[in-house]
Structure formats: C-alpha cells, structure tokens
Write a protein that holds these residues in place. Structure first.
Motif, mmCIF file in Angstrom:
data_model
loop_
_atom_site.group_PDB
_atom_site.id
_atom_site.type_symbol
_atom_site.label_atom_id
_atom_site.label_comp_id
_atom_site.label_asym_id
_atom_site.label_seq_id
_atom_site.Cartn_x
_atom_site.Cartn_y
_atom_site.Cartn_z
ATOM 1 N N GLY A 13 59.909 -19.077 -53.592
ATOM 2 C CA GLY A 13 60.839 -19.979 -52.990
ATOM 3 C C GLY A 13 61.779 -20.506 -54.200
ATOM 4 N N SER A 380 53.061 -28.135 -47.783
ATOM 5 C CA SER A 380 54.025 -27.598 -46.699
ATOM 6 C C SER A 380 55.110 -26.533 -47.174
ATOM 7 N N LYS A 381 55.138 -25.399 -46.218
ATOM 8 C CA LYS A 381 56.019 -24.473 -46.708
ATOM 9 C C LYS A 381 57.090 -24.229 -45.728
ATOM 10 N N ARG A 382 57.079 -25.481 -44.668
ATOM 11 C CA ARG A 382 58.315 -25.399 -43.790
ATOM 12 C C ARG A 382 59.416 -25.732 -44.396
ATOM 13 N N LYS A 383 60.654 -25.335 -43.852
ATOM 14 C CA LYS A 383 61.896 -25.287 -44.364
ATOM 15 C C LYS A 383 62.311 -26.856 -44.795
ATOM 16 N N ARG A 386 59.288 -28.674 -47.491
ATOM 17 C CA ARG A 386 58.650 -27.468 -48.544
ATOM 18 C C ARG A 386 58.184 -28.382 -49.646
ATOM 19 N N TYR A 387 57.311 -27.986 -50.325
ATOM 20 C CA TYR A 387 56.723 -28.718 -51.591
ATOM 21 C C TYR A 387 56.388 -29.974 -51.398
#
Length: 534
Positions: A13, A380-383, A386-387
């Motif tokens: 990402g 978290s990797k959700r939009k 994230r991070y």
C-alpha cells in the motif's frame, strides 16, 4: 543491516512519502528493522506533531486544575515552589528517557529497553513487568482523564445553578462512559488527520494559558480587589493536613507528578514519527520543559489571584478548586466560559492519550505478551482505517468502561484505580533507566540525541527521583491516621497488579514470553545480531 532489507519489509500500500528519501522514512524503517520489527504503521507525524501529542496529553491548565487539591493544602509555597522543584527533576527523567528513545525508537520502547539492558537472568521477567505496568498505567490515565472531564462537565451544570445541584455517582458514570466511547470513535476514524488535531491542540492549550494568565488578575482588579503580594505568592505557607508542615510541602509534589506524567507517549508514537531518532527525544524534552516553565507561570498567577483563605477554595461547592478560582475572579459567566474551554482541552487530552496507549498495547501484543495478542496486534487494512491498531483502541475503551464502574461506589474507590497511572508509570519509566545504570556500561550506543558524559549521572538522578516519587504517591495526603475514605489505596491497587503480573509470568508466561520478537523479514543468509536485538 543492509539497505536491501528495507524493500522487503515495507507494508503493501501507499505510505506517506514512501519513495522520498528526504523525509527520512527509509532511514526510520531501516532503524526499526535493526530493532527487529517491520514497518506496519503509517509514518506521518513530524517533530512538532510528536511534541504536540505529549503536550496535548499534559493539557497544562486542565491538569493544574485537576491536581490543585494536592498542592493547595500547603498554600502558595506548595503550589509554586513545589511545582518548580518537581518539574525540574521530572525534566531530568525526560533527559534519561530521551537518550534511549533516540538510540532505540520503537512503540514498545520502555519494555524493549528493559529487555535489552537487563541482565540475562532477569530480562524476560523485568520486560514483562514493565510492559504490563506501562499498559495498565496508561489505562489508569485514560480513566483518570475521562473521569476528570466528566466532573468538569458536571461542574459547569453546578456553576450554572449557583452550586445548588450536584451529580450522583450514577450520573457521573453515565457521562464518563459517553466520554470514553466518544474518544474511541474519534481515535479510530480521525486517524488520518490526527497529526493536525495535535497541532490544533497546541494552539488551544497555548491560548488557554495566555487567557488564564491575563484574565485572572484583570478580573480580580475589575472586581475591586487587590492582587496578592509577592510575599504571599512566594512565601505564604499553609498546612491543611495533619502532617508536619515540611511534609505537607513535600506532598505538594504530587500535583506536578500527576500533571507531567505522559511524555513517554512520544515513545509510543515512535513508529509513526518521521526522523524518529530526533523527533521522539525532542518531543519528550520540549513537552517536559514547557510544562516546567509554563506551569510555574500559571501557578504564580493563580496564587496572585486566588482567595487568601485557602480552605474556602479547597472546600468549593463546585467540586473543583479551579472552578472556584475562576468564579471568584471572573464571576459566574467568566467561570462558565473558562470551564467550558477546559472541557475542550481535557477532551483533546483524552483523545491523544487513547491514541498513544493503543500503540503501547498494540506493540506489547505484537510481542505476544497480552492475552489474545493475535487479535489485538492486528493492524487495519480497511480503506479509511489503514495502518491503525483499531482492535487495540476499541479494546482499551472497553476495559476503561469496566474499570470505571468504581465510580459508582465513591470517589475514593475511583481515585484508587486512577492512581494506577502514577505508580505504574514510574515503575515503567524507572526500570529501564535502572537496568541501564546497573548492567549496561558499554552496551549503550547513542543515537542522534545524546547527553554525552552526563548521560549516566543523569540516569542515576532520574532513578533516585522515580523511586522517591513512587513512594510519595502511596502516602495518604490528609494525614498519618486516615479514615477508610481518606486512605490512599495506591499500594493496594498497584501491589495487586505487580504481584498478579509476576505470578502470571512465573506460572505461565515464562514458557512462551522470551522478550521482543523479530517480525522483520530477513533475507537469506542475514540474521539480526544479539547486539541489534536482545
């Protein structure tokens, strides 16, 4: 360690300034790899923003307002000189911590440093103790800040009703739960703009300091009253306790001990800092230094403006001595206005604290030390999230809500829990510094910031102060023979935490907790040496 490792441990990402070497991201990530960890959080905090996290958590004016009850019983001398003396000693602790933070910047710094410096026999157990003390101390801090915020909100209602109404324990707890939940939601969803929120917090805190310093004396003069003379501000001694007068002054040290208590938050933000080896130590020192100088200024003005009858302020019907001081100098509207700004600042304090605490809990889970670590260490990797360690943040809020049930008993029970953050933090701060003094005469390798030849003497003074402050935090403030409702239960609560932690370690955790884990992906044929990761 070779630069080629860096390309293998970057998360998938887009990280801020990922391909811009000038930002220092590559150097930060490589340094983190040398400590054994891959880069998982977003590096987005500048040096100023790292400082802002600690400065925001201190929330100077609301912190002073929250802790006046510790220093007022000794009179203006306790307020003013007690603050200056203690804040200088706390700054020395900041210097000792800054040395290590520059050399080894990681989110779990305190327990990581302990494991690195301690003797082979003791490193796992001491690291485990420091990690739990630091985590629970931060939880106690969140509880304390949000409980104080609840009291400030309800103090506004009391002022509006001219002191004719006071909140029940149930109402206090209800407001407290609402505050904790709001902090958790903001911490999770405002992550991308959190650095800018920290800058806003600096502005609000600075404005409140200036407003307080100007408005209190002007308000008192406009009401036709003279300011207290310098002889009263710097020389008047009171003793509203059953202790000897000298010890009452020493107990006034508790006010700055409680107020200047979270500059280690800079350490927990290390893995999100740009130029971490420089930004983190500077954040520690700027925040501790500003607290020393600006706190002395604010308390001097308060002493000049307050009612000379100290007992009238300590026994305020509003439940907050600072609210009474504002009321006396500025009247009802002025007191409401300033208390309202205190609420905004205290909210920002709690927000910054839950962010920093979540990073410590996440880092400790990354090393497998907390129950359900695999769940809590998730990033978290959700939009839009994230991070961020979302699970750690939400779980902290849930724990704080459960712990806050003590509010339903009485303020003594609540304060017993909230004392966690002083004693536990002092153990967490002092242990790695002590380990460095005892075991590591040659192993320490300075970072960008270093105090040079004074490094070890500074560490020795810091250790002595932290031991003294730890003991002091356990004294009942009212006198030597307290009733149950006046007792200081710090030793009970923290003693239980420390004993339970060590029992858990020796019965179970010693089988699987071996200290910080290596999470970085190491290319074939290359290993992390013991000197890089103990």
């Amino acid at each position: 360690m070779s630069a080629k490792i860096d390309s293998q441990m970057r998360p998938e990402g887009e990280l801020r300034a990922e391909n811009d070497v000038s930002t220092g991201v590559v150097d930060d990530t490589t340094l983190l790899a040398e400590l054994g960890y891959k880069q998982e959080l977003r590096r987005q905090y500048s040096t100023l923003e790292i400082f802002a996290v600690a400065f925001s958590i201190m929330g100077l004016v609301p912190s002073i307002a929250s802790t006046l009850a510790f220093s007022l019983p000794a009179g203006p001398v306790g307020m003013v000189w007690g603050w200056l003396t203690t804040s200088i000693l706390i700054f020395v602790v900041g210097l000792a911590m800054a040395d290590m933070a520059s050399a080894m910047p990681t989110a779990g710094g305190l327990y990581w440093w302990t494991h690195y410096f301690a003797g082979e026999k003791y490193k796992n157990a001491l690291s485990f103790l420091v990690g739990y003390s630091n985590t629970l101390g931060l939880i106690g801090g969140i509880c304390s800040v949000d409980y104080t915020l609840s009291l400030l909100v309800l103090a506004c209602v009391s002022i509006a009703r001219d002191g004719q109404w006071s909140a029940s324990n149930g109402i206090i707890y209800g407001v407290y739960v609402g505050v904790v939940l709001l902090h958790a939601v903001c911490a999770v969803f405002a992550g991308p703009v959190m650095p800018k929120i920290q800058i806003f917090s600096i502005v609000v805190n600075a404005a409140m300091i200036v407003a307080t310093v100007v408005a209190l004396p002007v308000g008192k003069v406009r009401r036709g009253e003279a300011l207290n003379p310098a002889s009263y501000i710097f020389g008047h001694v009171e003793n509203l306790t059953a202790w000897p007068t000298g010890w009452a002054f020493i107990l006034s040290f508790l006010a700055p001990i409680w107020s200047i208590g979270f500059f280690d938050s800079c350490v927990h933000m290390s893995e999100e800092a740009l130029h971490a080896a420089r930004a983190v130590p500077l954040g520690i020192l700027w925040s501790a230094g500003c607290a020393c100088v600006l706190g002395f200024l604010v308390l001097t003005v308060i002493a000049a403006s307050m009612n000379r009858d100290v007992s009238a302020t300590t026994g305020s019907v509003f439940g907050q001595p600072m609210a009474q001081i504002y009321y006396d100098a500025l009247g009802k509207r002025g007191a409401l206005g300033f208390t309202g700004v205190l609420i905004v600042i205290q909210f920002l304090v709690g927000l910054s604290l839950i962010v920093a605490a979540s990073r410590q809990a996440w880092a400790f889970s990354r090393d497998g030390a907390l129950p359900f670590s695999r769940y809590f260490r998730h990033v978290s990797k959700r939009k839009h999230l994230r991070y961020q360690p979302v699970r750690a943040t939400v779980s902290l809020a849930a724990v704080c809500i459960v712990f806050g049930l003590l509010c339903l008993i009485n303020s003594v029970a609540a304060n017993a829990l909230f004392s966690l953050f002083v004693a536990s933090n002092y153990v967490a701060w002092g242990t790695p510094i002590l380990c460095r003094v005892i075991w590591s005469k040659t192993r320490f390798r300075p970072g960008v910031f270093h105090t040079g030849l004074l490094s070890r003497p500074i560490a020795c003074v810091a250790t002595l102060w932290l031991v003294f402050g730890l003991v002091l935090s356990m004294f009942p403030s009212g006198g030597p023979n307290p009733r149950p409702e006046e007792m200081n239960y710090t030793i009970v609560i923290n003693g239980f935490v420390w004993v339970a932690c060590m029992a858990y370690y020796f019965l179970f955790a010693r089988r699987w907790f071996t200290g910080p884990k290596v999470t970085v992906e190491v290319p074939a044929g290359e290993v992390l040496s013991d000197e890089k990761h103990a």
